[in-house]
Design an enzyme around this catalytic site. Structure first.
Site, PDB file in Angstrom:
ATOM      1  N   TYR A 164      -2.352  -1.177  10.466  1.00 16.89           N
ATOM      2  CA  TYR A 164      -2.270  -1.321   9.004  1.00 16.89           C
ATOM      3  C   TYR A 164      -0.930  -0.776   8.497  1.00 16.89           C
ATOM      4  O   TYR A 164      -0.241  -1.423   7.706  1.00 16.89           O
ATOM      5  CB  TYR A 164      -3.437  -0.562   8.367  1.00 16.89           C
ATOM      6  CG  TYR A 164      -3.624  -0.760   6.890  1.00 16.89           C
ATOM      7  CD1 TYR A 164      -4.375  -1.820   6.404  1.00 16.89           C
ATOM      8  CD2 TYR A 164      -3.074   0.132   5.972  1.00 16.89           C
ATOM      9  CE1 TYR A 164      -4.585  -1.994   5.042  1.00 16.89           C
ATOM     10  CE2 TYR A 164      -3.268  -0.030   4.607  1.00 16.89           C
ATOM     11  CZ  TYR A 164      -4.024  -1.094   4.145  1.00 16.89           C
ATOM     12  OH  TYR A 164      -4.220  -1.262   2.795  1.00 16.89           O
ATOM     13  N   SER A 186       0.871  -1.185   0.000  1.00 17.14           N
ATOM     14  CA  SER A 186       0.000   0.000   0.000  1.00 17.14           C
ATOM     15  C   SER A 186       0.899   1.223   0.000  1.00 17.14           C
ATOM     16  O   SER A 186       2.078   1.129   0.386  1.00 17.14           O
ATOM     17  CB  SER A 186      -0.839  -0.021   1.287  1.00 17.14           C
ATOM     18  OG  SER A 186      -1.430   1.237   1.537  1.00 17.14           O
TER      19      SER A 186
HETATM   20  P1  NAD Z   1     -11.319  -6.324  -0.217  1.00 18.16           P
HETATM   21  O1  NAD Z   1     -11.959  -6.208   1.112  1.00 18.16           O
HETATM   22  O2  NAD Z   1     -12.140  -6.192  -1.443  1.00 18.16           O
HETATM   23  O3  NAD Z   1     -10.526  -7.694  -0.322  1.00 18.16           O
HETATM   24  C1  NAD Z   1      -9.895  -8.285   0.778  1.00 18.16           C
HETATM   25  C2  NAD Z   1      -9.844  -9.766   0.551  1.00 18.16           C
HETATM   26  O4  NAD Z   1      -9.176 -10.370   1.662  1.00 18.16           O
HETATM   27  C3  NAD Z   1     -11.237 -10.411   0.446  1.00 18.16           C
HETATM   28  O5  NAD Z   1     -11.217 -11.438  -0.530  1.00 18.16           O
HETATM   29  C4  NAD Z   1     -11.411 -11.016   1.832  1.00 18.16           C
HETATM   30  O6  NAD Z   1     -12.312 -12.116   1.850  1.00 18.16           O
HETATM   31  C5  NAD Z   1      -9.988 -11.453   2.113  1.00 18.16           C
HETATM   32  N1  NAD Z   1      -9.753 -11.730   3.528  1.00 18.16           N
HETATM   33  C6  NAD Z   1      -9.947 -10.915   4.594  1.00 18.16           C
HETATM   34  N2  NAD Z   1      -9.669 -11.577   5.733  1.00 18.16           N
HETATM   35  C7  NAD Z   1      -9.294 -12.828   5.373  1.00 18.16           C
HETATM   36  C8  NAD Z   1      -8.902 -13.989   6.094  1.00 18.16           C
HETATM   37  N3  NAD Z   1      -8.844 -14.003   7.432  1.00 18.16           N
HETATM   38  N4  NAD Z   1      -8.585 -15.107   5.382  1.00 18.16           N
HETATM   39  C9  NAD Z   1      -8.667 -15.116   4.036  1.00 18.16           C
HETATM   40  N5  NAD Z   1      -9.033 -14.054   3.306  1.00 18.16           N
HETATM   41  C10 NAD Z   1      -9.344 -12.930   3.982  1.00 18.16           C
HETATM   42  O7  NAD Z   1     -10.161  -5.242  -0.189  1.00 18.16           O
HETATM   43  P2  NAD Z   1      -9.079  -4.719  -1.263  1.00 18.16           P
HETATM   44  O8  NAD Z   1      -9.123  -3.246  -1.191  1.00 18.16           O
HETATM   45  O9  NAD Z   1      -9.205  -5.402  -2.558  1.00 18.16           O
HETATM   46  O10 NAD Z   1      -7.730  -5.160  -0.518  1.00 18.16           O
HETATM   47  C11 NAD Z   1      -6.843  -6.105  -1.029  1.00 18.16           C
HETATM   48  C12 NAD Z   1      -5.440  -5.728  -0.586  1.00 18.16           C
HETATM   49  O11 NAD Z   1      -5.102  -4.463  -1.157  1.00 18.16           O
HETATM   50  C13 NAD Z   1      -5.274  -5.574   0.920  1.00 18.16           C
HETATM   51  O12 NAD Z   1      -4.040  -6.124   1.329  1.00 18.16           O
HETATM   52  C14 NAD Z   1      -5.270  -4.069   1.109  1.00 18.16           C
HETATM   53  O13 NAD Z   1      -4.578  -3.693   2.247  1.00 18.16           O
HETATM   54  C15 NAD Z   1      -4.572  -3.644  -0.162  1.00 18.16           C
HETATM   55  N6  NAD Z   1      -4.760  -2.246  -0.535  1.00 18.16           N
HETATM   56  C16 NAD Z   1      -6.007  -1.767  -0.796  1.00 18.16           C
HETATM   57  C17 NAD Z   1      -6.142  -0.424  -1.131  1.00 18.16           C
HETATM   58  C18 NAD Z   1      -7.469   0.181  -1.427  1.00 18.16           C
HETATM   59  O14 NAD Z   1      -7.549   1.407  -1.507  1.00 18.16           O
HETATM   60  N7  NAD Z   1      -8.508  -0.593  -1.629  1.00 18.16           N
HETATM   61  C19 NAD Z   1      -5.023   0.403  -1.200  1.00 18.16           C
HETATM   62  C20 NAD Z   1      -3.778  -0.134  -0.928  1.00 18.16           C
HETATM   63  C21 NAD Z   1      -3.661  -1.461  -0.591  1.00 18.16           C
END
Ligand code: NAD
Length: 260
Positions: A155, A142
């Protein structure tokens, strides 16, 4: 480009992970999706990957809180497909709260899911990659792997931690055809971002529109959310042979956020 390769993408029942899984499938990879959610919805998601791209797609219900389940997810994939060539450590959760009020169970869960799960998965997948002399590990970090924001102590700590893990593992396998990188998105409109809006409204005493404009997109000079497709395309490039010299890199895709 990725025919005969198998990709395991953690946290791919929605958001960025699902985008990566579908992008790899579009390039011909077999994929293992993973994550939480409603069983019928997950089955629809899995079946759609197969139907849309004509590849095989299986689902692992491994909980990223469990090192044993993560190791089993990798060994099951190796048994099913013969190899795990691409590993995307993407599962992640968020909690927004001042550090002195931060719930201890939330801290532990964020460190386990956003950081330790990547250690367990890499530990399980590397021996096979080393044996075959090819591998791609992509950690979804991130912008918070590079800079901080208030009220996100767990985080930000986990994401800075995954940057360190990325660099360390990259050095360990640098001569073995395996690259290890971290992608650092700015704000991407996914369920994870949507869910943190109510807590941020509370923590900062703001309306939803104020949170979007003055907190989320304030940090992002383009004033646009990064798209899932843009992140997935970046991950797909890192899997290509053209990206073989990119390793140990912490790669922003953040609309200029960390340039400030
Ligand atoms: P999201 O909530 O759509 O996806 C998260 C995924 O992780 C889902 O499939 C969820 O089921 C899974 N998950 C959560 N807890 C779990 C567990 N205990 N076991 C197995 N799976 C689990 O969110 P996203 O935004 O797509 O996030 C994905 C990654 O991207 C994360 O690591 C997040 O930190 C990172 N990220 C997101 C953003 C953003 O702005 N959305 C920015 C930077 C980084």
């Amino acid at each position: 480009m990725l025919a005969n390769k198998t990709a395991v993408v953690t946290g791919s029942t929605s958001g960025i992970g699902l985008g990566c899984a579908r992008a790899f499938a579009a390039k011909g990879a077999s994929v293992v999706i993973n994550g939480l959610g409603d069983a019928d919805e997950i089955e629809k998601t899995r079946a759609a990957v197969e139907a849309d791209f004509g590849v095989r797609c299986t689902y692992s219900g491994a909980n990223m809180l469990s090192g044993d389940e993560i190791a089993a997810m990798i060994s099951d994939a190796e048994k099913e497909f013969g190899s795990v060539d691409i590993l995307v450590n993407n599962a992640g959760i968020q909690h927004v709260s001042p550090v002195d009020e931060f719930p201890v169970d939330k801290w532990d869960a964020i460190i386990a899911i956003n950081l330790s799960s990547a250690f367990h998965a890499v530990r399980a997948a590397l021996p096979g990659m080393k044996a075959r002399g090819w591998g791609r590990v992509i950690n979804t970090a991130s912008a918070h792997a590079l800079v901080a924001s208030p009220y996100k102590s767990a985080y930000v700590a986990a994401k800075h931690g995954i940057a360190g893990l990325t660099k360390t593992v990259a050095l360990e396998v640098a001569e073995q055809g395996i690259t290890v990188n971290a992608i650092c998105p700015g704000y991407v409109w996914t369920p994870l971002v949507e869910r943190q809006i109510p807590d941020t409204m509370k923590a900062r005493n703001m309306t939803e529109e104020e949170v979007k404009k003055d907190v989320l997109l304030k940090a992002q000079p383009t004033k646009q959310f990064v798209t899932i497709e843009q992140v997935a395309a970046y991950a797909t490039f890192l899997c290509s042979d053209d990206a073989a010299s990119i390793t140990g890199s912490i790669l922003p895709i953040d609309g200029g956020w960390t340039a400030q």
